[in-house]
Design an enzyme around this catalytic site. Structure first.
Site, PDB file in Angstrom:
ATOM      1  N   LYS A  78      -3.977   2.630   0.379  1.00 53.93           N
ATOM      2  CA  LYS A  78      -5.000   3.467   0.992  1.00 53.93           C
ATOM      3  C   LYS A  78      -4.400   4.848   1.145  1.00 53.93           C
ATOM      4  CE  LYS A  78      -6.410  -0.174   3.891  1.00 53.93           C
ATOM      5  NZ  LYS A  78      -6.256  -0.553   5.261  1.00 53.93           N
TER       6      LYS A  78
ATOM      7  N   MET B 105      -1.772   9.314  12.138  1.00 57.33           N
ATOM      8  CA  MET B 105      -2.909   9.739  11.307  1.00 57.33           C
ATOM      9  C   MET B 105      -3.566  11.000  11.871  1.00 57.33           C
ATOM     10  SD  MET B 105      -4.506   5.922  10.872  1.00 57.33           S
ATOM     11  CE  MET B 105      -4.202   5.444  12.570  1.00 57.33           C
TER      12      MET B 105
ATOM     13  N   ASP C  19       0.811  -1.212   0.000  1.00 56.21           N
ATOM     14  CA  ASP C  19       0.000   0.000   0.000  1.00 56.21           C
ATOM     15  C   ASP C  19       0.844   1.261   0.000  1.00 56.21           C
ATOM     16  OD1 ASP C  19       0.650   0.080   2.738  1.00 56.21           O
ATOM     17  OD2 ASP C  19      -1.068  -1.217   3.165  1.00 56.21           O
TER      18      ASP C  19
HETATM   19  N1  SAH Z   1       1.638   0.475  10.844  1.00 54.53           N
HETATM   20  C1  SAH Z   1       2.188   1.801  10.711  1.00 54.53           C
HETATM   21  C2  SAH Z   1       1.173   2.873  10.935  1.00 54.53           C
HETATM   22  C3  SAH Z   1       0.054   2.891   9.950  1.00 54.53           C
HETATM   23  S1  SAH Z   1      -1.076   4.207  10.252  1.00 54.53           S
HETATM   24  C4  SAH Z   1       3.398   1.941  11.640  1.00 54.53           C
HETATM   25  O1  SAH Z   1       3.612   1.111  12.507  1.00 54.53           O
HETATM   26  O2  SAH Z   1       4.118   2.929  11.503  1.00 54.53           O
HETATM   27  C5  SAH Z   1      -0.475   5.422   9.177  1.00 54.53           C
HETATM   28  C6  SAH Z   1       0.144   6.566   9.930  1.00 54.53           C
HETATM   29  O3  SAH Z   1       1.459   6.235  10.315  1.00 54.53           O
HETATM   30  C7  SAH Z   1       0.309   7.820   9.111  1.00 54.53           C
HETATM   31  O4  SAH Z   1      -0.888   8.560   9.077  1.00 54.53           O
HETATM   32  C8  SAH Z   1       1.374   8.543   9.900  1.00 54.53           C
HETATM   33  O5  SAH Z   1       0.827   9.152  11.042  1.00 54.53           O
HETATM   34  C9  SAH Z   1       2.246   7.408  10.372  1.00 54.53           C
HETATM   35  N2  SAH Z   1       3.440   7.239   9.527  1.00 54.53           N
HETATM   36  C10 SAH Z   1       3.791   6.136   8.855  1.00 54.53           C
HETATM   37  N3  SAH Z   1       4.970   6.315   8.234  1.00 54.53           N
HETATM   38  C11 SAH Z   1       5.369   7.559   8.535  1.00 54.53           C
HETATM   39  C12 SAH Z   1       6.516   8.337   8.200  1.00 54.53           C
HETATM   40  N4  SAH Z   1       7.494   7.867   7.429  1.00 54.53           N
HETATM   41  N5  SAH Z   1       6.606   9.587   8.694  1.00 54.53           N
HETATM   42  C13 SAH Z   1       5.642  10.087   9.472  1.00 54.53           C
HETATM   43  N6  SAH Z   1       4.541   9.398   9.825  1.00 54.53           N
HETATM   44  C14 SAH Z   1       4.405   8.145   9.356  1.00 54.53           C
END
Ligand code: SAH
Length: 456
Positions: A267, A380, A245
């Protein structure tokens, strides 16, 4: 070929080491693994060598007669003229001789070794660029699991039985390919030899299972490909199809096996390519077609990743799967922006919170989020940032509490915006950060100024 690679059985064979210093010690420690009978001759010998059970030490000058009845001579002194003299004498007697750091005086050289006994990999640059050989070795070390040798032992144990059950060579090949790369292998890597044997036998005795695929639910980390785990990389390189995704960076997709099919189910907000239920079903269907399916997710699959839902359906359908943790955005963004999530002086706990506020309403347990000793990390949370800041203040958190918003953390496009609960909504309006962003709230944010290292 300047050197011909052979593997030498040295157990109980007489090996002479001339020299008793640190370099000799290194070679002896290596030679010991072969079970050779090692004799050390040198005017001075380190106590670490003298204490070794496997060595006979003779503290005296070298004599030509020492070369009598020896299969391998290792010369490890720093006297070049002397080393040369021994090398000439040894070669005259057709002995194998290695002079440390002098390839021109050797007829055998020590390779760099990746040791997964009984699987052994020897690498050499023919004495021309040892650092390069070591680099190759490091690469192999990182991609071949430490317990690969156990896998070789398992294969050898069941070789005959598999031959008897599967009479066609093609069937055997397919069986071994699957066993040595699939669930059975993963049991071995995890040290569960009994489970590995059971899984091997189950697959061998159930033709249906042999054609069933499997699913790897893998966390790809926050963006920087260097933050992948060895296991993630290994599974990425053996998948037949990858379901990914939007959060998985291009740099990471580059590392997926070239000829794997790619299915984007991305998504992005309000642009759901595939509803979650269909993703869950897709994984089941692909595995039933016999595919090794890589479900690659940003960060960690079990942190706001809906990983639990995806494997739920797999479990119901008895499809083998495994889950590989990844570095979650909170860890990645915090490290790469110099904001420790906990700190003895500022924060004794940290809380990961979803900032995805349903219909923009404030449905979070705000009362629990206002303790000053607790760092908050909002995933998020970009769209709801004003609500988050307002509600925290409304429920008693100081309006001057520092807050960081990290855009595309750990990637070359990382940007860190620093403000307070009072100022951050305006900063976001003005600067228009790009998703994904992560929000960190708490006193620890003030450390960013001093500890920031990644953005210069
Ligand atoms: N499973 C993922 C999170 C998924 S929810 C994890 O463990 O990181 C998606 C959210 O993750 C995004 O809206 C953002 O808030 C955060 N996110 C994921 N990658 C990111 C990145 N490289 N920099 C900043 N926020 C990130």
């Amino acid at each position: 070929m300047d050197y011909f690679p052979l593997f030498h059985q040295l157990a109980q064979q007489p090996v002479l080491v001339i020299g008793g210093g640190k370099i000799a010690l290194r070679k002896i420690t290596l030679l010991e693994k072969s079970g050779a009978s090692i004799r050390v001759v040198a005017k001075s010998i380190l106590p670490e060598i003298r204490n070794k059970q496997s060595c006979v030490c003779e503290q005296r000058a070298f004599a030509e007669s020492d070369l009598h009845d020896v299969v391998l001579v290792v010369v490890a002194t720093d006297d070049r003229a002397f080393n040369e003299q021994v090398s000439v004498l040894a070669k005259k007697q057709r002995l194998l001789v290695n002079v440390v750091d002098s390839p021109d005086l050797c007829n055998v050289i020590f390779p760099s070794i990746v040791d997964r006994n009984p699987l052994l990999i020897a690498i050499t640059s023919s004495g021309r660029a040892p650092v390069l050989a070591r680099t190759v070795r490091a690469k192999l070390e990182s991609t071949i699991p430490a317990s690969f040798g156990h896998l070789a032992q398992l294969a050898s144990k069941f070789r005959e039985q598999v031959k008897q059950t599967l009479s066609q060579a093609d069937d055997r090949l397919r069986f071994w390919e699957k066993t040595l790369n699939g669930v059975t292998a993963e049991h071995v890597y995890a040290g569960r030899m009994d489970a590995a044997e059971t899984s091997l036998l189950t697959a061998l005795n159930n033709p249906d299972l042999r054609t069933l695929g499997e699913v790897y639910l893998v966390g790809a980390g926050p963006g920087d490909p260097d933050l992948l785990t060895f296991k993630a990389l290994r599974l990425m390189q053996q998948a037949d199809v990858v379901v990914h995704d939007a959060l998985v960076s291009d740099a990471i997709m580059e590392l997926v096996r070239r000829d794997a099919d790619r299915i984007y189910v991305g998504k992005r907000r309000s642009n759901h390519a595939l509803p979650q239920e269909q993703i869950n079903q897709l994984l089941v269907d692909l595995a039933k077609q016999g595919k090794r399916v890589l479900r690659l997710k940003g960060g960690d699959p079990f942190i706001f990743g809906r990983g639990g839902e995806e494997i739920d359906l797999l479990a119901e359908n008895a499809i083998p799967f495994q889950v590989v943790p990844g570095i979650t955005a909170a860890s990645g963004c915090a490290s790469y922006s110099g904001i420790p999530l906990t700190h003895r002086d500022y924060a004794q706990s940290v809380r990961f919170v979803t900032g995805h506020l349903k219909d923009g309403s404030a449905n979070l347990p705000w009362q629990d989020l206002v303790s000053t000793a607790q760092t908050l990390v909002f995933y998020m949370g970009l769209n709801g940032i004003s609500t988050i800041c307002e509600q925290l203040v409304a429920h008693g958190r100081d309006a001057q509490t520092p807050i960081a918003l990290i855009q595309k953390g750990t990637t070359p496009e990382q940007k860190v915006f620093i403000g307070t609960l009072e100022t951050m909504p305006d900063i976001v309006l003005r600067e228009k950060p790009q998703a994904p962003t992560l929000t960190i709230v708490g006193e620890v944010v003030s450390l960013h100024e001093k500890l920031n290292w990644f953005n210069g």
